[in-house]
Write a protein that holds these residues in place. Structure first.
Motif, PDB file in Angstrom:
ATOM      1  N   GLU A   1      38.251  35.641  14.415  1.00 27.97           N
ATOM      2  CA  GLU A   1      38.972  35.587  15.703  1.00 27.97           C
ATOM      3  C   GLU A   1      40.293  36.347  15.584  1.00 27.97           C
ATOM      4  N   ARG A   2      40.973  36.145  14.450  1.00 32.37           N
ATOM      5  CA  ARG A   2      42.260  36.836  14.259  1.00 32.37           C
ATOM      6  C   ARG A   2      42.026  38.343  14.109  1.00 32.37           C
ATOM      7  N   ALA A   3      40.962  38.689  13.374  1.00 30.72           N
ATOM      8  CA  ALA A   3      40.710  40.119  13.112  1.00 30.72           C
ATOM      9  C   ALA A   3      40.340  40.882  14.383  1.00 30.72           C
ATOM     10  N   VAL A   4      39.589  40.256  15.291  1.00 30.46           N
ATOM     11  CA  VAL A   4      39.138  41.002  16.487  1.00 30.46           C
ATOM     12  C   VAL A   4      40.111  40.869  17.661  1.00 30.46           C
ATOM     13  N   ALA A   5      41.172  40.055  17.498  1.00 29.21           N
ATOM     14  CA  ALA A   5      42.093  39.809  18.624  1.00 29.21           C
ATOM     15  C   ALA A   5      42.615  41.108  19.253  1.00 29.21           C
ATOM     16  N   PRO A   6      43.064  42.113  18.465  1.00 30.80           N
ATOM     17  CA  PRO A   6      43.573  43.343  19.110  1.00 30.80           C
ATOM     18  C   PRO A   6      42.518  44.023  19.975  1.00 30.80           C
ATOM     19  N   LEU A   7      41.269  43.987  19.544  1.00 27.84           N
ATOM     20  CA  LEU A   7      40.192  44.599  20.337  1.00 27.84           C
ATOM     21  C   LEU A   7      40.037  43.856  21.669  1.00 27.84           C
ATOM     22  N   ARG A   8      40.045  42.540  21.601  1.00 28.72           N
ATOM     23  CA  ARG A   8      39.814  41.757  22.823  1.00 28.72           C
ATOM     24  C   ARG A   8      40.971  41.880  23.802  1.00 28.72           C
ATOM     25  N   LYS A   9      42.142  42.273  23.260  1.00 31.67           N
ATOM     26  CA  LYS A   9      43.310  42.430  24.147  1.00 31.67           C
ATOM     27  C   LYS A   9      43.373  43.836  24.727  1.00 31.67           C
ATOM     28  N   PHE A  10      42.579  44.761  24.190  1.00 32.57           N
ATOM     29  CA  PHE A  10      42.752  46.156  24.593  1.00 32.57           C
ATOM     30  C   PHE A  10      42.072  46.469  25.922  1.00 32.57           C
ATOM     31  N   GLY A  11      42.796  47.153  26.803  1.00 32.90           N
ATOM     32  CA  GLY A  11      42.235  47.707  28.049  1.00 32.90           C
ATOM     33  C   GLY A  11      41.692  46.642  28.985  1.00 32.90           C
ATOM     34  N   LYS A  12      40.815  47.112  29.873  1.00 27.98           N
ATOM     35  CA  LYS A  12      40.218  46.188  30.854  1.00 27.98           C
ATOM     36  C   LYS A  12      38.687  46.309  30.746  1.00 27.98           C
ATOM     37  N   PRO A  13      38.121  45.662  29.726  1.00 28.98           N
ATOM     38  CA  PRO A  13      36.668  45.790  29.550  1.00 28.98           C
ATOM     39  C   PRO A  13      35.897  45.149  30.705  1.00 28.98           C
ATOM     40  N   VAL A  14      34.694  45.685  30.960  1.00 31.24           N
ATOM     41  CA  VAL A  14      33.855  45.056  31.988  1.00 31.24           C
ATOM     42  C   VAL A  14      33.067  43.889  31.401  1.00 31.24           C
ATOM     43  N   GLU A  15      33.074  43.801  30.080  1.00 32.16           N
ATOM     44  CA  GLU A  15      32.312  42.733  29.429  1.00 32.16           C
ATOM     45  C   GLU A  15      32.922  42.453  28.063  1.00 32.16           C
ATOM     46  N   ASP A  16      33.005  41.181  27.692  1.00 28.74           N
ATOM     47  CA  ASP A  16      33.404  40.806  26.335  1.00 28.74           C
ATOM     48  C   ASP A  16      32.446  39.712  25.887  1.00 28.74           C
ATOM     49  N   ARG A  17      31.532  40.085  25.013  1.00 26.79           N
ATOM     50  CA  ARG A  17      30.503  39.125  24.589  1.00 26.79           C
ATOM     51  C   ARG A  17      30.718  38.645  23.166  1.00 26.79           C
ATOM     52  N   ILE A  18      31.936  38.780  22.655  1.00 26.58           N
ATOM     53  CA  ILE A  18      32.174  38.343  21.274  1.00 26.58           C
ATOM     54  C   ILE A  18      32.154  36.818  21.214  1.00 26.58           C
ATOM     55  N   ALA A  19      31.345  36.295  20.309  1.00 23.69           N
ATOM     56  CA  ALA A  19      31.188  34.843  20.173  1.00 23.69           C
ATOM     57  C   ALA A  19      30.556  34.552  18.814  1.00 23.69           C
ATOM     58  N   PRO A  20      30.617  33.301  18.349  1.00 19.22           N
ATOM     59  CA  PRO A  20      29.880  32.978  17.115  1.00 19.22           C
ATOM     60  C   PRO A  20      28.375  33.069  17.402  1.00 19.22           C
TER      61      PRO A  20
END
Ligand SMILES: Cc1cc2nc3c(=O)[nH]c(=O)nc-3n(C[C@H](O)[C@H](O)[C@H](O)COP(=O)(O)OP(=O)(O)OC[C@H]3O[C@@H](n4cnc5c(N)ncnc54)[C@H](O)[C@@H]3O)c2cc1C
Length: 467
Positions: A284-303
């Motif tokens: 979660e900490r490692a991918v945080a910058p990716l999830r904060k970047f831009g305005k994605p139309v989809e974010d499906r990151i999950a366990p």
């Protein structure tokens, strides 16, 4: 002209059922001759473009069958091809008028959970291997399509989502059992036949037929933090630039594959597919910058269960469609490369086609490039346009699109290529896969296969003996 050149012109009709009966005497497996009712199915491979007609397909049950098939091919002067998963994009596992030595039914796997080792026969697919190892909470690096064979993949290197953390599949090889061109069954490891062990960790099927692999395993999953973040085309340039920085600094456990794709509604998008090979909270900490970047139309990151992550690409690559790709390594995602990708991608003649960026580096890059034949360890991405279509009349258009996109990106490439992503591209490109390791491979080929008996592969020609 060498021995194989002289004999390969034999036609399929020269192999009679009498010949097959002769092979059958020393053979426990199954034989399918041209003309047999099962022949059409037996000569089918993953890529629907491949239409080769071998004389005989020998489904082996073990190393003895493999040795018997090699002896038969030699006796009858038949060109051999070796098939395990049947996924090579150019159909190198089949040969016109020759003998296909097929290992796809050899699927035994034994796991030692205490020593974290797996002995796996060559006919296993990645999905079968992953399922067996995950039953013990273990895994090793394997590729992204669960239908691919472990054999071809490992022998050429083996890139996958665990690679940045644990190295290539071939880096996790502890030993292998190989039948050589003269029919001997050898074990290769760090202590036995060490030269051969070096050669099979990236050198493909040049030195013999591997009947079983022993892999080092690692605790993985059962769930990992993984999934895609998808950006509209208007944000693709920014997202690619972000990825250029983010992927370069990423920890080894984080793999960031990416692709330009077309959605079912016909829009082109840029998708970044993250996978963290470690604890979920750390991920979660490692991918945080990716999830904060831009305005994605989809974010499906999950366990997600590791097995599900490994099968996520399957619907994109079903068996039987027509496929063509051309690959090259990139050391970085330079602005010029990004521009070239974005300019050419929307011209794809098929909405199924995509441009793939497979993240490498990390542990892969820290193995010295002479330690195994796999030479291009300094790359950050393996980049390849993949054309996918169905109509044979559209072959040329789709192949041309992939080639033109490859050409546009080429000025930004390292010049290197992954042997397993090569099609029928000639000797110079095979040399680009092996770089400075090529002469050592050629010398090894001269030692183990001086007649170039195994040549339906990314072929390394035997080095000539000095005059
Ligand atoms: C949809 C798809 C996804 C892919 N994804 C990845 C990926 O994520 N990572 C990656 O690294 N690669 C990937 N690949 C490439 C893959 O590694 C190669 O296509 C590989 O050759 C497949 O192995 P196979 O056993 O299925 O091949 P086959 O077509 O059966 O064999 C290919 C060649 O390998 C050699 N070979 C096969 N089995 C043996 C054996 N037992 N002994 C000696 N030589 C043998 C032979 O030379 C043969 O011609 C992918 C391919 C496809 C089609």
């Amino acid at each position: 002209m060498d021995t194989t050149d002289r004999v390969e012109t034999r036609s399929a009709s020269l192999i009679s059922s009498l010949d097959a009966a002769r092979l059958k005497r020393g053979f426990r497996g199954d034989l399918v001759l041209a003309g047999d009712a099962r022949y059409t199915e037996a000569r089918r491979v993953w890529n629907g473009m491949i239409d080769k007609r071998p004389a005989l397909i020998a489904y082996c049950t073990g190393a003895d069958d493999v040795a018997a098939a090699i002896a038969f091919a030699r006796m009858r002067g038949l060109r051999p091809a070796v098939r395990s998963g049947g996924h090579n994009v150019a159909g190198a596992c089949l040969c016109e008028g020759g003998l296909v030595i097929d290992l796809s039914r050899m699927k035994r796997i034994e796991i030692d959970p205490v020593r974290r080792l797996a002995r796996a026969e060559a006919g296993l697919t990645l999905g079968e291997f992953d399922a067996a190892t995950q039953a013990h909470g273990l895994a090793t690096t394997m590729g992204v399509n669960s239908d691919t064979g472990i054999a071809g993949l490992t022998l050429g290197g083996g890139i996958g989502k665990l690679g940045r953390k644990y190295g290539l599949s071939c880096d996790n090889l502890v030993s292998a059992e190989i039948v050589t061109a003269d029919g001997r069954l050898l074990k290769a490891s760090e202590v036995e036949n060490t030269d051969l062990f070096w050669g099979i960790r990236g050198g493909g099927g040049n030195f013999g037929i591997v009947t079983a692999f022993e892999y080092r395993l690692h605790p993985v999953g059962p769930r990992l933090l993984a999934g895609s973040v998808v950006y509209p085309y208007a944000q693709a340039r920014d997202a690619m630039r972000f990825l250029a920085e983010f992927s370069r600094e990423a920890p080894d456990a984080l793999s960031l594959d990416a692709a330009l794709v077309t959605t079912p509604s016909g829009e082109s998008v840029f998708s970044i597919s993250a996978c963290y090979a470690g604890p979920i909270e750390e991920g979660e900490r490692a991918v945080a910058p990716l999830r904060k970047f831009g305005k994605p139309v989809e974010d499906r990151i999950a366990p997600i269960p590791y097995l599900q992550i490994q099968a996520a690409g399957d619907p994109i690559f079903p068996r039987g469609r027509r496929y063509y790709w051309k690959a090259q390594f990139l050391r970085e995602l330079a602005d010029g490369a990004i521009d070239a990708m974005l300019a050419a991608f929307p011209g794809a003649p098929s909405a199924s086609s995509l441009l793939v960026l497979q993240h490498v580096g990390g542990t892969i890059a820290r193995v010295p490039s002479a330690a195994t034949p796999y030479a291009n360890r300094d790359a950050l991405y393996d980049c390849f346009p993949i054309s996918i279509w169905d109509d044979p009349a559209a072959d040329e258009t789709n192949i041309s699109w992939a080639r033109a996109l490859w050409d546009a990106i080429h000025p930004f490439s390292t010049g290197g290529v992954y042997a397993n992503n090569l099609g029928d591209e000639g000797e110079d490109r095979v040399k680009s896969a092996y770089g400075a390791n090529y002469p050592r491979l050629a010398a090894l080929k001269a030692r183990y296969d001086p007649e170039n008996f195994f040549r339906m592969n990314q072929n390394v020609r035997p080095a000539q003996a000095p005059e």
